[in-house]
Structures are given as structure tokens and as C-alpha cells.
Design a protein around this motif. Structure first.
Motif, PDB file in Angstrom:
ATOM      1  N   MET A   1      59.874 -43.204 100.920  1.00 58.36           N
ATOM      2  CA  MET A   1      59.643 -41.745 100.861  1.00 58.36           C
ATOM      3  C   MET A   1      59.637 -41.138 102.251  1.00 58.36           C
ATOM      4  O   MET A   1      60.155 -40.048 102.467  1.00 58.36           O
ATOM      5  CB  MET A   1      58.320 -41.447 100.152  1.00 58.36           C
ATOM      6  CG  MET A   1      58.503 -41.305  98.666  1.00 58.36           C
ATOM      7  SD  MET A   1      57.080 -40.528  97.911  1.00 58.36           S
ATOM      8  CE  MET A   1      55.856 -41.755  98.198  1.00 58.36           C
ATOM      9  N   GLU A   2      59.058 -41.856 103.214  1.00 59.49           N
ATOM     10  CA  GLU A   2      59.015 -41.324 104.582  1.00 59.49           C
ATOM     11  C   GLU A   2      60.401 -41.331 105.233  1.00 59.49           C
ATOM     12  O   GLU A   2      60.588 -40.736 106.287  1.00 59.49           O
ATOM     13  CB  GLU A   2      58.002 -42.121 105.418  1.00 59.49           C
ATOM     14  CG  GLU A   2      56.580 -41.781 104.990  1.00 59.49           C
ATOM     15  CD  GLU A   2      55.487 -42.604 105.692  1.00 59.49           C
ATOM     16  OE1 GLU A   2      54.320 -42.223 105.572  1.00 59.49           O
ATOM     17  OE2 GLU A   2      55.819 -43.628 106.315  1.00 59.49           O
ATOM     18  N   HIS A   3      61.353 -42.021 104.596  1.00 60.64           N
ATOM     19  CA  HIS A   3      62.728 -42.012 105.102  1.00 60.64           C
ATOM     20  C   HIS A   3      63.662 -41.267 104.151  1.00 60.64           C
ATOM     21  O   HIS A   3      64.847 -41.587 104.052  1.00 60.64           O
ATOM     22  CB  HIS A   3      63.193 -43.445 105.388  1.00 60.64           C
ATOM     23  CG  HIS A   3      62.498 -44.018 106.589  1.00 60.64           C
ATOM     24  ND1 HIS A   3      61.208 -44.485 106.528  1.00 60.64           N
ATOM     25  CD2 HIS A   3      62.880 -44.127 107.874  1.00 60.64           C
ATOM     26  CE1 HIS A   3      60.820 -44.882 107.728  1.00 60.64           C
ATOM     27  NE2 HIS A   3      61.818 -44.671 108.573  1.00 60.64           N
ATOM     28  N   GLY A   4      63.098 -40.320 103.425  1.00 62.32           N
ATOM     29  CA  GLY A   4      63.936 -39.354 102.701  1.00 62.32           C
ATOM     30  C   GLY A   4      64.320 -39.708 101.283  1.00 62.32           C
ATOM     31  O   GLY A   4      65.166 -39.026 100.690  1.00 62.32           O
ATOM     32  N   CYS A   5      63.735 -40.766 100.714  1.00 57.78           N
ATOM     33  CA  CYS A   5      64.183 -41.186  99.370  1.00 57.78           C
ATOM     34  C   CYS A   5      63.206 -40.740  98.284  1.00 57.78           C
ATOM     35  O   CYS A   5      61.993 -40.684  98.498  1.00 57.78           O
ATOM     36  CB  CYS A   5      64.280 -42.705  99.286  1.00 57.78           C
ATOM     37  SG  CYS A   5      65.226 -43.437 100.620  1.00 57.78           S
ATOM     38  N   ASN A   6      63.755 -40.465  97.109  1.00 58.15           N
ATOM     39  CA  ASN A   6      62.969 -40.286  95.884  1.00 58.15           C
ATOM     40  C   ASN A   6      62.820 -41.670  95.256  1.00 58.15           C
ATOM     41  O   ASN A   6      63.599 -42.576  95.560  1.00 58.15           O
ATOM     42  CB  ASN A   6      63.696 -39.336  94.934  1.00 58.15           C
ATOM     43  CG  ASN A   6      63.990 -38.009  95.604  1.00 58.15           C
ATOM     44  OD1 ASN A   6      63.113 -37.178  95.743  1.00 58.15           O
ATOM     45  ND2 ASN A   6      65.236 -37.819  96.076  1.00 58.15           N
TER      46      ASN A   6
ATOM     47  N   LYS B   1      60.354 -36.831  94.906  1.00 55.20           N
ATOM     48  CA  LYS B   1      59.910 -37.039  93.518  1.00 55.20           C
ATOM     49  C   LYS B   1      59.680 -38.521  93.233  1.00 55.20           C
ATOM     50  O   LYS B   1      60.412 -39.374  93.749  1.00 55.20           O
ATOM     51  CB  LYS B   1      60.973 -36.528  92.541  1.00 55.20           C
ATOM     52  CG  LYS B   1      61.302 -35.056  92.701  1.00 55.20           C
ATOM     53  CD  LYS B   1      60.169 -34.194  92.232  1.00 55.20           C
ATOM     54  CE  LYS B   1      60.535 -32.721  92.256  1.00 55.20           C
ATOM     55  NZ  LYS B   1      59.372 -31.852  92.242  1.00 55.20           N
ATOM     56  N   ILE B   2      58.700 -38.771  92.382  1.00 51.79           N
ATOM     57  CA  ILE B   2      58.478 -40.133  91.887  1.00 51.79           C
ATOM     58  C   ILE B   2      58.494 -40.088  90.363  1.00 51.79           C
ATOM     59  O   ILE B   2      57.735 -39.331  89.756  1.00 51.79           O
ATOM     60  CB  ILE B   2      57.111 -40.698  92.326  1.00 51.79           C
ATOM     61  CG1 ILE B   2      56.987 -40.692  93.862  1.00 51.79           C
ATOM     62  CG2 ILE B   2      56.918 -42.112  91.776  1.00 51.79           C
ATOM     63  CD1 ILE B   2      55.638 -41.220  94.372  1.00 51.79           C
ATOM     64  N   ALA B   3      59.369 -40.910  89.767  1.00 57.95           N
ATOM     65  CA  ALA B   3      59.264 -41.150  88.319  1.00 57.95           C
ATOM     66  C   ALA B   3      58.720 -42.558  88.173  1.00 57.95           C
ATOM     67  O   ALA B   3      59.278 -43.513  88.729  1.00 57.95           O
ATOM     68  CB  ALA B   3      60.622 -41.021  87.648  1.00 57.95           C
TER      69      ALA B   3
ATOM     70  N   SER C   1      64.881 -33.945  87.346  1.00 51.96           N
ATOM     71  CA  SER C   1      63.878 -33.478  88.308  1.00 51.96           C
ATOM     72  C   SER C   1      64.537 -33.159  89.659  1.00 51.96           C
ATOM     73  O   SER C   1      64.216 -32.152  90.297  1.00 51.96           O
ATOM     74  CB  SER C   1      62.810 -34.568  88.438  1.00 51.96           C
ATOM     75  OG  SER C   1      62.014 -34.346  89.545  1.00 51.96           O
ATOM     76  N   LEU C   2      65.479 -33.998  90.095  1.00 52.43           N
ATOM     77  CA  LEU C   2      66.161 -33.742  91.373  1.00 52.43           C
ATOM     78  C   LEU C   2      67.075 -32.522  91.262  1.00 52.43           C
ATOM     79  O   LEU C   2      67.211 -31.744  92.211  1.00 52.43           O
ATOM     80  CB  LEU C   2      66.980 -34.964  91.807  1.00 52.43           C
ATOM     81  CG  LEU C   2      66.169 -36.248  92.014  1.00 52.43           C
ATOM     82  CD1 LEU C   2      67.050 -37.370  92.554  1.00 52.43           C
ATOM     83  CD2 LEU C   2      64.998 -36.019  92.946  1.00 52.43           C
TER      84      LEU C   2
ATOM     85  N   ALA D   1      56.602 -38.797  83.699  1.00 52.10           N
ATOM     86  CA  ALA D   1      55.599 -39.718  84.268  1.00 52.10           C
ATOM     87  C   ALA D   1      55.719 -39.598  85.789  1.00 52.10           C
ATOM     88  O   ALA D   1      56.514 -40.285  86.424  1.00 52.10           O
ATOM     89  CB  ALA D   1      55.860 -41.146  83.811  1.00 52.10           C
ATOM     90  N   ASP D   2      54.927 -38.687  86.357  1.00 49.18           N
ATOM     91  CA  ASP D   2      55.114 -38.331  87.773  1.00 49.18           C
ATOM     92  C   ASP D   2      54.148 -39.085  88.702  1.00 49.18           C
ATOM     93  O   ASP D   2      53.427 -39.990  88.261  1.00 49.18           O
ATOM     94  CB  ASP D   2      54.971 -36.802  87.933  1.00 49.18           C
ATOM     95  CG  ASP D   2      53.595 -36.312  87.490  1.00 49.18           C
ATOM     96  OD1 ASP D   2      52.744 -37.145  87.122  1.00 49.18           O
ATOM     97  OD2 ASP D   2      53.368 -35.081  87.523  1.00 49.18           O
ATOM     98  N   ALA D   3      54.141 -38.676  89.972  1.00 47.10           N
ATOM     99  CA  ALA D   3      53.311 -39.352  90.973  1.00 47.10           C
ATOM    100  C   ALA D   3      51.833 -39.286  90.585  1.00 47.10           C
ATOM    101  O   ALA D   3      51.078 -40.244  90.773  1.00 47.10           O
ATOM    102  CB  ALA D   3      53.529 -38.705  92.340  1.00 47.10           C
ATOM    103  N   LYS D   4      51.425 -38.147  90.014  1.00 42.73           N
ATOM    104  CA  LYS D   4      50.012 -37.999  89.624  1.00 42.73           C
ATOM    105  C   LYS D   4      49.646 -39.011  88.527  1.00 42.73           C
ATOM    106  O   LYS D   4      48.573 -39.612  88.552  1.00 42.73           O
ATOM    107  CB  LYS D   4      49.766 -36.565  89.147  1.00 42.73           C
ATOM    108  CG  LYS D   4      48.339 -36.289  88.898  1.00 42.73           C
ATOM    109  CD  LYS D   4      47.972 -34.846  89.110  1.00 42.73           C
ATOM    110  CE  LYS D   4      46.468 -34.704  89.005  1.00 42.73           C
ATOM    111  NZ  LYS D   4      46.068 -33.633  88.126  1.00 42.73           N
TER     112      LYS D   4
END
Ligand code: NAD
Length: 361
Positions: free
Chosen positions: A84-89, A116-118, A308-309, A317-320
Motif C-alpha cells: 500500500m505504501e508503494h501505491g498498490c490496492n 482500497k482493500i478487498a 471499487s477502483l 468486505a473492506d479494510a474496516k
């Protein structure tokens, strides 16, 4: 239109489902590279795909849009964070991480970067589940009194011996953390309330592992309803089954899976079966093929992440969901360890590693 580039990191059992799901979504995404410390595992999955042994080098060079994190659970945190810190979902397998604080960090990074995270919480993506969720949420079944799940996902010694990380507190956890966490997530989501207390017991009955192969828990929810949970790998590996039931003032919903076949039992206030209404609505919504979604729910997860993207909406089913399900699970483990009722959400960190030595050894 350019397709989303997907990188799979970890080429073992579940990666097979990811690869199938990517090919089913071929109009919108394509496999860009595979990463595994074992080249043999990557070649077995797809002999011709670009291969890397180091995930950092792979992410830096390929710059994928989506990283599928399918390594042993104890590695989810470092890889998810780096990606994620390098730009990826992410399509991040369950459990999100092995501790409540790490999961909170991943959730926070997702919020601050907008990535985004699925989650690999497959049960939210089973056919009809979304319709039932919306109806409970809209009050069509009235007040939720309680819910229950069982996950009887039998595994023999061969499964636990197939990789050194399985059944360890550091990298996997036991039947509740591996086989049941996404079912707990589903139950809490369907009930539409939040756990405020956990009480539980865990046991070792059959498997020669560090963690539990049987766990039972009760969650008290913020609206006063109760949820009961049974998760085990002790049962027959020829008869894997899971069932989710939500009991409401105006009806009862029971859904599940047995030997790969979906089970459905939705009843109105008079006890009359109303499955047909839901089957008809599911066909209208997603076509007849969508009824077969339980065969590979990962296809629906990729579809949802791509949507989502494209649109900015949060995945189902998200990050939360990933974070809260780990927090709830850690509360359950903490209750088993301390033999006390544990308040949720946790006010201090708890990790599956804190369970080390629970069964002795
Ligand atoms: N959502 C689901 O239905 C579902 C089903 C099964 C597994 N899972 C989850 O998927 C994950 C993987 O499970 P599995 O059964 O496929 O495991 P597995 O052991 O079959 O595969 C893991 C792979 O990761 C590789 N690996 C290990 N360390 C690595 C590293 N540092 N970099 C790159 N690759 C590395 C291993 O060599 C192996 O090929 C777990 O978190 C598990 O909980 C989810």
C-alpha cells in the motif's frame, strides 16, 4: 481501456482460486507477475508468468495496481503495508493480520493513502447473502434477537503437515482464526450490530498443532442481541460444512455450505419457507450464473475490488471489516486466555502470539 495489473504474492493453495478469479475477470484485469520464495510453487501455479522471489523488488519493478496477498497469515502485515505504501490496492487474504494493532495500522494506511482493500472474506460474497443483508438492514425481518454460526471444517494431519506455519500461534492461529474468522465477520455484518463483549473457551481435541482445533464463543452485541460461535477442524474432512443463522422477530434466515453445495432455509414469521423469493431476486440481480457464485467466491471479490477502483465505492468486505474481524477474534482469544469476559473493541493490543504456550509445550 487498460487492464488492472495484478500481482499474486504467495503461490500456494488459495492462489489457485485467485488465478481462476483473475481469468474470469479477464476483461478488466490481468496477471502481471507471481512472487513466491519457492520458484517451483510459482511455476506450478502458472509456468509462463513473470516470476520474482522478492516481493519488494517485484512491487518496485512491476508497479501492479492490485497485489493479492496470499502468503501465510503471519506475513500479511509486512507485505500489505509495503504494497500500500508503494501505491498498490490489495486483495488481502484473511485474517488481515495476527494482531489488533497491526490490523488497525493497515486500516489506517488504507484510509490515509486512499488505497482500497478487498478482504478474502468469501462468505460475504456468496449468492443471496447480499440480499439477505440488505433486508435485515432495512428492517424487513424486524428486530434481530440472536445469531449463530458453526464452521465444521475438518482437516486431517496431512493438511497441518503440508506447511510448517499451519496451526502455529505466530503465523496462523487455530480453527477460530483460520477457518472461522470470515464466518464471524459475516455473522456480525448480517446482525447489523457491534460486539461489546466476548466470552470463549478453546480446546485441542485431535490435531497435533500449537493452537486450538476447537473453539466456542459468545459475543454480546451493542443492541443486546447475542451471537454464538463454534469453529472446529476436528470433524470429518469429507464433510466440510458451515452454517449461519440469524433469528429475527419476523423470520429466520439460515444459510450455509455442505460438501461444496450451498444450503438455504429462509422462513417468514409463520415458519413458511420463502427461499424462492430470494432465488428469483438473485437471478434478476446477477443472472442465473450468479447462483453458482459459491463455487469460487474469489471471482466476486475481484469483481467487487475492480468496481471499487472504477467508482471509488468501498468493497463489500473492506479494510474496516478486516480490522474489526481481527479485533473481535483477538477479544475471543483473550477471553479464552484470561477466563474472563473481554470488552470489545479492545482497548489495548492483543496478538495471537500472546496465546503462545496456552496448551503447554
Ligand atoms: N479466503 C479463503 O477462502 C482462504 C482459503 C485458504 C487460505 N486462505 C488464506 O490464504 C493464505 C495462504 O494460505 P494457503 O493455504 O494458500 O497457504 P500455502 O502454504 O498453501 O501457500 C503460501 C505460499 O506462500 C509462499 N511464501 C511464504 N513466504 C513467502 C514470502 N516471504 N514471499 C513470497 N511467498 C512466500 C509459500 O512458499 C507458499 O507457496 C493464508 O493467510 C490463509 O489464511 C484464505
Amino acid at each position: 481501456m487498460e487492464k488492472y495489473k495484478v500481482m499474486i504474492i504467495g503461490c500456494g493453495r488459495v492462489a489457485v482460486k485467485h488465478l481462476k478469479a483473475i481469468s474470469k475477470n479477464a476483461r478488466k484485469c490481468e496477471l502481471a507477475a507471481l512472487v513466491d520464495v519457492s520458484e517451483e510453487a510459482a511455476r506450478r501455479l502458472s509456468p509462463d508468468a513473470a516470476y520474482f522471489s522478492d516481493y519488494k523488488k517485484a512491487i518496485d519493478e512491476v508497479k501492479p495496481d492490485i497485489v493479492a496477498v496470499t502468503v501465510p497469515s503471519g506475513l500479511h502485515f509486512e507485505i500489505a503495508k509495503y504494497a500500500m505504501e508503494h501505491g498498490c490496492n490489495l486483495l488481502l487474504e484473511k485474517p488481515m493480520t495476527m494482531s489488533s494493532s497491526e490490523s488497525k495500522q493497515i486500516y489506517d494506511i488504507s484510509k490515509s493513502t486512499g488505497k482500497k482493500i478487498a478482504m478474502g472474506h468469501i462468505y460475504r460474497y456468496f449468492p443471496i447473502v447480499g440480499l439477505v443483508h440488505d433486508d435485515i438492514d432495512d428492517g424487513k425481518f424486524g428486530k434481530v434477537t440472536h445469531g449463530s454460526i458453526f464452521v465444521r471444517w475438518g482437516h486431517g494431519d496431512d493438511y497441518y503437515q503440508s506447511a510448517a506455519w499451519r496451526g502455529t500461534w505466530k503465523s496462523d492461529g487455530g480453527a477460530l482464526m483460520n477457518q472461522t474468522i470470515h464466518a464471524i465477520d459475516l455473522l456480525v455484518w448480517l446482525m447489523g450490530s457491534s460486539p461489546v463483549e466476548a466470552t470463549s473457551m478453546i480446546s485441542q481435541r485431535k490435531a497435533k498443532i500449537e493452537a486450538e482445533d476447537l473453539g466456542m464463543a459468545i459475543l454480546k452485541m451493542d443492541d443486546g442481541s447475542l451471537a454464538s460461535i463454534e469453529g472446529t477442524t476436528c470433524t470429518s474432512d469429507k464433510d466440510k460444512c458451515a452454517e449461519f443463522s440469524v433469528f429475527c422477530e419476523n423470520g429466520t434466515i439460515s444459510m450455509g455450505i455442505r460438501k461444496g453445495k450451498p444450503q438455504l432455509n429462509i422462513r417468514d414469521i409463520n415458519g413458511k419457507k420463502i427461499n424462492g423469493r430470494y432465488i428469483t431476486r438473485q437471478i434478476k440481480k446477477g443472472g442465473i450464473g450468479s447462483l453458482l457464485g459459491a463455487a469460487n467466491p474469489h471471482t466476486a471479490i475481484y469483481e467487487d475490488l475492480i468496481l471499487s477502483l472504477d467508482t471509488g465505492k468501498e468493497p463489500v468486505a473492506d479494510a474496516k471489516a478486516g480490522y474489526t474481524s481481527v479485533d473481535n477474534l483477538m477479544g475471543i482469544y483473550k477471553s479464552a486466555k484470561t477466563k474472563a469476559v473481554v470488552k470489545l473493541p479492545l482497548d489495548e493490543d492483543f496478538s495471537s502470539v500472546d496465546m503462545t504456550g496456552f496448551f503447554g509445550g
